[in-house]
Design an enzyme around this catalytic site. Sequence first.
Site, mmCIF file in Angstrom:
data_model
loop_
_atom_site.group_PDB
_atom_site.id
_atom_site.type_symbol
_atom_site.label_atom_id
_atom_site.label_comp_id
_atom_site.label_asym_id
_atom_site.label_seq_id
_atom_site.Cartn_x
_atom_site.Cartn_y
_atom_site.Cartn_z
ATOM 1 C CE1 TYR A 1 -4.070 1.780 0.413
ATOM 2 C CE2 TYR A 1 -3.288 2.516 2.547
ATOM 3 C CZ TYR A 1 -4.201 2.578 1.527
ATOM 4 O OH TYR A 1 -5.264 3.441 1.628
ATOM 5 N NE ARG B 1 -6.448 12.668 -5.912
ATOM 6 C CZ ARG B 1 -6.496 11.672 -5.022
ATOM 7 N NH1 ARG B 1 -5.464 10.918 -4.772
ATOM 8 N NH2 ARG B 1 -7.623 11.412 -4.376
ATOM 9 C CE LYS C 1 -6.895 3.275 -1.569
ATOM 10 N NZ LYS C 1 -6.976 4.064 -0.347
ATOM 11 C CD GLU D 1 -9.158 4.802 -3.405
ATOM 12 O OE1 GLU D 1 -10.016 4.140 -2.825
ATOM 13 O OE2 GLU D 1 -8.546 5.747 -2.862
ATOM 14 C CG ASP D 2 -6.282 7.542 -5.852
ATOM 15 O OD1 ASP D 2 -6.960 7.863 -4.851
ATOM 16 O OD2 ASP D 2 -5.133 7.095 -5.762
ATOM 17 C CG ASP E 1 -10.931 5.160 0.091
ATOM 18 O OD1 ASP E 1 -11.379 5.152 1.241
ATOM 19 O OD2 ASP E 1 -9.777 4.795 -0.201
ATOM 20 C CG ASP E 2 -9.498 9.309 -3.067
ATOM 21 O OD1 ASP E 2 -8.500 8.932 -2.441
ATOM 22 O OD2 ASP E 2 -9.883 8.769 -4.128
ATOM 23 C CG ASN F 1 -1.190 9.117 1.300
ATOM 24 O OD1 ASN F 1 -0.497 9.071 2.286
ATOM 25 N ND2 ASN F 1 -2.514 9.049 1.342
#
Length: 651
Positions: A199, A252, A270, A342-343, A365-366, A507
């Site tokens: 991760y 992203r 994930k 996600e992202d 999630d973000d 991150n």
Amino acid sequence: MISSSSCTFLSNSGLGGPSNNFSGAQRRVSGPFRVCCMAPPSNRTGGGDRNGSIVMEVETKATPLKEIRSDSAVADVDDNEISAGGPQDVYGEDRATEDHFVTPWSVSVASGYTLLRDPHFNKGLAFSEKERDAHYLRGLLPPTVIPQETQVKKMIQHIRQYQVPLQKYMAMMDLQERNERLFYKLLIDHVEELLPVVYTPTVGEACQKYGDIFMRPQGLYISLKEKGKILEVLRNWPEKNIQVIVVTDGERILGLGDLGCQGMGIPVGKLSLYTALGGVRPSACLPITIDVGTNNEKLLNDELYIGLKQRRATGQEYAELMHEFMSAVKTTYGEKVLIQFEDFANHNAFDLLEKYRSTHLVFNDDIQGTASVVLAGLVAALKLVGGNLADHKFLFLGAGEAGTGIAELIALEISKQTNAPLEEVRKKIWLVDSKGLIVSSRKETLQHFKKPWAHEHEPVKKLVDAVNQIKPTVLIGTSGQGRTFTKEVIEAMSSINEKPIILSLSNPTSQSECTAEEAYTWSQGRAIFASGSPFPPVEYEGKVFVPGQANNAYIFPGFGLGLIMSGTIRVHDDLLLAASEALAAEVTQENFDKGLIFPPFTNIRKISAHIAAKVAAKAYELGLATRLPQPKNLAEFAESCMYTPAYRSYR
Ligand SMILES: O=C([O-])CC(=O)C(=O)O
Ligand SMILES: [Mg+2]
């Protein structure tokens, strides 16, 4: 690939491998077995299973190969036309040239060599003597039998030999593809050590180099080329009972920007956490990357880039592909499959969540996961700094998904606690973006998700000036920009607060707004600090400070488990608040004594079960859960639902 689950049939025949090994099928065997053949799409009509495989039940006596093959399996080669090929080449496969058609056969019997090559069932040296006899493994393995515990010991030593994190990552991925249960046992038993490997931060580097390091696909790629065919693409995935999809469009990736198709590392990572931390079965997890192109020049100019070499589709073209995807998922897997975004880049992330939250079980999630974990940390931090949430003032650097998502959830919680209107509560929360403090004079030009945070104030350009003027008690970094919490900024926070709360959430580690060492040193050991990616403990003036990890990995596995086990059909903000509360309750006095506002990851499966129970309880209360009757003890039920990676015994 033929899934083990669709063709898990255990034969006594010891068949395996390509057609010339198939002469074993002519042996007499004592039980029925199944032969599966991946027929090309044109052959996928009647007689096939849901996988598109042709499945034939063969009676007690094994039938010679020639009889059990369908016509479609025979190479489309005219015997009179070609005289090459040996006497074994009954079907003309060896003689076939590229101009001829052959059917790719695969005999899927989970025994012998095939069993060792199947990551779902392989146990390596842990196969018992009895299993080695019963499953035609004699001679295929060295003679020693070792238990899973010993395999774990051996494997962790192996991983530790690598100095370079990416090599550790690749060794872990290799294990996942060889022996899934050992991979998860290892990850669960050494979660604190291996989380940074599979991760953040290592997964970030893996995505940057994804095209180079991966040989085998680990999830589904849906590109613009698949427009109009997404239902078919979903059917190509070997597993049918999917419960969680993690999907990215790669625009992203963490704080690393647009990595296009190489973003696949994120859904894969994930979902391995969904299994290891949240106990969702690996076969129920599906990683997906949507490829609409990339605006990353470096990738566009790289002849080895694995994705579509075009600039990103936007507007209607993007929306149509996503809509086809969302509809196809619901058609294929039903109402209760969880789709985790996600992202995605800000604009798409907010739009997709808004558009699908009332028709699908979607979770960003973000925006939502990060918000829930940060709120939990803040609630826990109150034990160290005192007061209620409403007594605090919050300043963010970064006003994207994470920043505005967290801000909104904090406001919602305070509003619930104090009965104050949301608009009033929002005034305690300030955000700084790349143009400075978000203030009302900028309102016209702000993106819609920033507008609620445009308060009355004169313009302020620099973060340090915003700190000095707003005087926040909590500083949160969600900017994706490393080293932006400078010495000046941390010192300003420390001059205003006895115990400044500083969360550096971006991150991977390279993008973190400051390091743990900087936070503790510049605040003279007074900061309450947590970061998105892990930092090692810091010694400052003889005292050891252990930084917590404010990462959505605390929330999404348990949150998802709670939704799945209760058959919840929509995500409601109150479920996020329930998850925060559950996580905050897991921080012990011992943790607080070390300055921690999150519990360590060591007990994460227990924590996930508690989060799942609280989320499910709230879902039942809100009438969103469809699994009836409601289990009496939801925490026990959650634990009983969790996948465990211990080996199973094969008869
Ligand atoms: O993946 C992580 O570590 C947290 C996260 O969702 C992100 O940074 O986008
Ligand atoms: Mg993310």
